[in-house]
Design a protein around this motif. Structure first.
Motif, short mmCIF file in Angstrom:
data_model
loop_
_atom_site.label_atom_id
_atom_site.label_comp_id
_atom_site.label_asym_id
_atom_site.label_seq_id
_atom_site.Cartn_x
_atom_site.Cartn_y
_atom_site.Cartn_z
N SER A 28 26.15 -16.49 -2.67
CA SER A 28 27.33 -15.66 -2.95
C SER A 28 27.79 -15.04 -1.65
O SER A 28 27.28 -15.33 -0.57
CB SER A 28 26.96 -14.56 -3.96
OG SER A 28 26.13 -13.59 -3.34
N ALA A 29 28.78 -14.13 -1.74
CA ALA A 29 29.24 -13.43 -0.56
C ALA A 29 28.19 -12.47 -0.03
O ALA A 29 28.27 -12.02 1.12
CB ALA A 29 30.52 -12.67 -0.87
N LEU A 148 29.53 -19.93 -4.14
CA LEU A 148 30.50 -19.72 -3.06
C LEU A 148 30.32 -20.71 -1.92
O LEU A 148 31.25 -21.00 -1.18
CB LEU A 148 30.39 -18.29 -2.53
CG LEU A 148 31.54 -17.82 -1.62
CD1 LEU A 148 32.86 -17.79 -2.38
CD2 LEU A 148 31.24 -16.46 -1.00
N HIS A 149 29.11 -21.25 -1.79
CA HIS A 149 28.83 -22.18 -0.69
C HIS A 149 29.33 -23.59 -0.95
O HIS A 149 29.39 -24.41 -0.02
CB HIS A 149 27.32 -22.23 -0.44
CG HIS A 149 26.53 -22.73 -1.61
ND1 HIS A 149 26.57 -22.13 -2.86
CD2 HIS A 149 25.66 -23.77 -1.75
CE1 HIS A 149 25.78 -22.77 -3.69
NE2 HIS A 149 25.22 -23.78 -3.03
N LEU A 150 29.66 -23.90 -2.19
CA LEU A 150 30.09 -25.25 -2.50
C LEU A 150 31.47 -25.53 -1.93
O LEU A 150 32.33 -24.66 -1.90
CB LEU A 150 30.13 -25.47 -4.01
CG LEU A 150 28.81 -25.38 -4.79
CD1 LEU A 150 29.05 -25.71 -6.25
CD2 LEU A 150 27.76 -26.31 -4.19
N SER A 151 31.69 -26.77 -1.51
CA SER A 151 33.03 -27.18 -1.12
C SER A 151 33.93 -27.14 -2.36
O SER A 151 33.45 -27.11 -3.50
CB SER A 151 33.01 -28.59 -0.56
OG SER A 151 32.69 -29.53 -1.58
N GLU A 152 35.22 -27.14 -2.14
CA GLU A 152 36.15 -27.12 -3.28
C GLU A 152 35.93 -28.34 -4.17
O GLU A 152 35.95 -28.23 -5.40
CB GLU A 152 37.59 -27.07 -2.78
CG GLU A 152 38.60 -26.96 -3.91
CD GLU A 152 40.02 -26.79 -3.40
OE1 GLU A 152 40.90 -27.60 -3.80
OE2 GLU A 152 40.26 -25.86 -2.60
N ASP A 379 19.55 -17.24 5.15
CA ASP A 379 20.89 -17.05 5.68
C ASP A 379 21.90 -17.78 4.81
O ASP A 379 21.84 -19.02 4.69
CB ASP A 379 20.95 -17.59 7.11
CG ASP A 379 22.33 -17.48 7.72
OD1 ASP A 379 23.21 -16.84 7.11
OD2 ASP A 379 22.53 -18.03 8.83
N PRO A 380 22.87 -17.06 4.18
CA PRO A 380 23.84 -17.73 3.30
C PRO A 380 24.60 -18.86 3.99
O PRO A 380 24.84 -19.91 3.39
CB PRO A 380 24.78 -16.60 2.90
CG PRO A 380 23.98 -15.35 3.03
CD PRO A 380 23.07 -15.60 4.21
N LYS A 381 24.96 -18.67 5.26
CA LYS A 381 25.78 -19.67 5.95
C LYS A 381 25.06 -21.02 6.10
O LYS A 381 25.69 -22.04 6.24
CB LYS A 381 26.18 -19.14 7.32
CG LYS A 381 27.08 -17.92 7.27
CD LYS A 381 28.37 -18.19 6.51
CE LYS A 381 29.28 -16.97 6.50
NZ LYS A 381 30.51 -17.20 5.69
N LYS A 382 23.74 -20.97 6.04
CA LYS A 382 22.97 -22.20 6.16
C LYS A 382 23.28 -23.19 5.05
O LYS A 382 23.13 -24.41 5.23
CB LYS A 382 21.48 -21.85 6.15
CG LYS A 382 20.53 -23.02 6.08
CD LYS A 382 19.08 -22.55 5.97
CE LYS A 382 18.13 -23.72 5.78
NZ LYS A 382 16.72 -23.27 5.60
N PHE A 383 23.74 -22.68 3.92
CA PHE A 383 23.89 -23.52 2.74
C PHE A 383 25.34 -23.95 2.49
O PHE A 383 25.61 -24.67 1.53
CB PHE A 383 23.36 -22.80 1.51
CG PHE A 383 21.91 -22.46 1.59
CD1 PHE A 383 20.93 -23.40 1.30
CD2 PHE A 383 21.49 -21.19 2.01
CE1 PHE A 383 19.58 -23.08 1.40
CE2 PHE A 383 20.14 -20.87 2.10
CZ PHE A 383 19.19 -21.82 1.80
N TYR A 384 26.26 -23.47 3.32
CA TYR A 384 27.67 -23.77 3.06
C TYR A 384 27.98 -25.26 3.21
O TYR A 384 27.55 -25.90 4.17
CB TYR A 384 28.57 -22.95 3.98
CG TYR A 384 28.98 -21.62 3.37
CD1 TYR A 384 30.29 -21.34 3.06
CD2 TYR A 384 28.02 -20.65 3.11
CE1 TYR A 384 30.66 -20.13 2.50
CE2 TYR A 384 28.38 -19.44 2.55
CZ TYR A 384 29.68 -19.17 2.25
OH TYR A 384 30.04 -17.98 1.68
N ASP A 385 28.73 -25.77 2.24
CA ASP A 385 29.18 -27.16 2.25
C ASP A 385 30.70 -27.14 2.36
O ASP A 385 31.40 -26.82 1.41
CB ASP A 385 28.75 -27.85 0.94
CG ASP A 385 29.36 -29.24 0.80
OD1 ASP A 385 29.91 -29.76 1.79
OD2 ASP A 385 29.31 -29.78 -0.31
#
Length: 387
Positions: A28-29, A148-152, A379-385
């Motif tokens: 999430s954020a 939130l980390h998923l791509s659109e 780290d949340p950013k690690k999981f962003y797609d």
């Protein structure tokens, strides 16, 4: 000693903790969550009947909750009757209050409160929800995900999966760095679900001015609510926001005490009240908070904690659908047997005496927590797609 008192007096209490990996991370954020920590509290009566309650964290502070429950709170209940439930709850809360009300304290108290309600249901031969006024055998749920980390593209695919399963209500995360990203993602989900109810959750992402700006932009998609737009400690800013927001405000996930909830209710800072059964100290306190919301003519929407929320929701007339977070149920995590059936946006509740949850203790044993473990922060950013 009468037979009745022997049957209801507490003889032994066991507290155990487990750290269970999620099949997919939650992002999430605010957080990246890779594990859930579950603390089970088993209370045995002098007559031999056992009840199990639980409390859970999203991978953080579970060992602290366990230590508080085992070393400080459990000894207080030995020899007491389970039907002193208001006195027992108050005693546990007062012992926990001095180091800090809410938070870890409320989570610890919740485990005992649920175990006591499990015992009362078992002794009565009834589902615990019946004892608190809930006769429903089916209740509505809404599909939710920490995504939130998923791509659109991945977000759309996830939403289609939820829709194919028969879900009728949906919630997604917002709070990307760019407002345009958020708007594109919301539009894509709205295109999939049509005019079905859609909720938005920012997990306390925004400052006051930014929150109103974002909500004004989101409003074109007609969301049911905007959840946790700002820091949950800031009731005064939420009151100003609620007075000006074109979208109803929802919160309660990280609010623990009746006094904090009163600050929100009394200042008209919230429209959908979302107490979490575990984070407020259990069923006994959740019901009081729901009634507080009813007195202000608010919607009551249980937050998360599916297995506990389905117990309390039937007792509140007009309660909003219960949140079903993807991968969040005990069955999803592989640590409990399926006692309730979820399909087509509804859950069929079990008729088992007590809370209706049957843990898979053999599986849980492999996840038993090491009290000396060092738990890293993800780290949340690690999981962003981002495709």
């Amino acid at each position: 000693m009468t037979q009745i008192s022997r049957q209801t007096r507490i003889a032994n209490i066991d507290v155990s903790a487990f750290r269970v990996p999620l099949k997919k991370p939650w992002v999430s954020a605010a957080h990246a969550i890779t594990h859930h920590e579950h603390i089970l509290i088993e209370i045995e009566l002098e007559g031999g009947v056992k009840g199990i309650g639980w409390t859970s964290t999203m991978g953080n502070a579970g060992l602290a909750v366990t230590a508080l429950a085992r070393s400080y709170l459990a000894p207080m209940l030995i020899g007491r009757s389970i039907y002193e439930h208001e006195a027992l709850w108050t005693a546990l809360w007062r012992r926990s209050h001095q180091p800090g009300p809410g938070g870890i304290a409320a989570l610890a108290v919740a485990g005992f409160d649920l175990a006591l309600w499990d015992l009362r249901g078992k002794l009565a031969g009834l589902p615990s929800r019946n004892l608190i006024g809930g006769e429903a055998s089916h209740i509505e749920i809404y599909a939710s995900a920490v995504n939130l980390h998923l791509s659109e593209k991945a977000l759309v695919e996830q939403t289609k999966e939820f829709l194919d399963l028969g879900n009728k209500r949906f919630k997604i995360k917002v709070g990307r760095e760019s407002l345009e990203e958020d708007l594109s993602r919301i539009a894509a989900v709205r295109a999939v679900i049509g005019d079905r109810p859609l909720m938005l959750d920012a997990n306390q992402r925004f400052k006051p001015g930014e929150a109103l700006q974002r909500i004004n932009a989101y409003a074109r998609f007609n969301p049911v609510w905007m959840e946790e737009p700002m820091a949950s400690d800031d009731a005064s800013s939420h009151a100003r926001l609620a007075a000006n927001s074109p979208v109803p405000i929802a919160l309660g996930e990280e609010v623990s005490t009746r006094f904090e909830f009163w600050n929100y209710v009394s200042t008209a800072a919230v429209h959908y009240l979302q107490p979490n059964v575990l984070k407020v100290g259990g069923i006994s306190e959740w019901l009081k908070l729901a009634h507080l919301g009813n007195c202000a003519n608010l919607f009551i929407a249980p937050h998360g904690a599916l297995e506990a929320s389905v117990i309390v929701a039937p007792a509140i007339p007009g309660c909003y659908a219960v949140e079903n977070i993807d991968g969040g149920s005990f069955v999803d995590q592989g640590i409990a047997f399926e006692t309730m059936k979820i399909e087509n946006g509804t859950v069929t509740l079990p008729d088992l005496p007590g809370l209706g949850v049957e843990f898979d203790m053999a599986t849980l044993a492999s996840y038993r927590s090491d009290p000396n473990a060092e738990i890293p922060l993800a780290d949340p950013k690690k999981f962003y797609d981002n495709e």
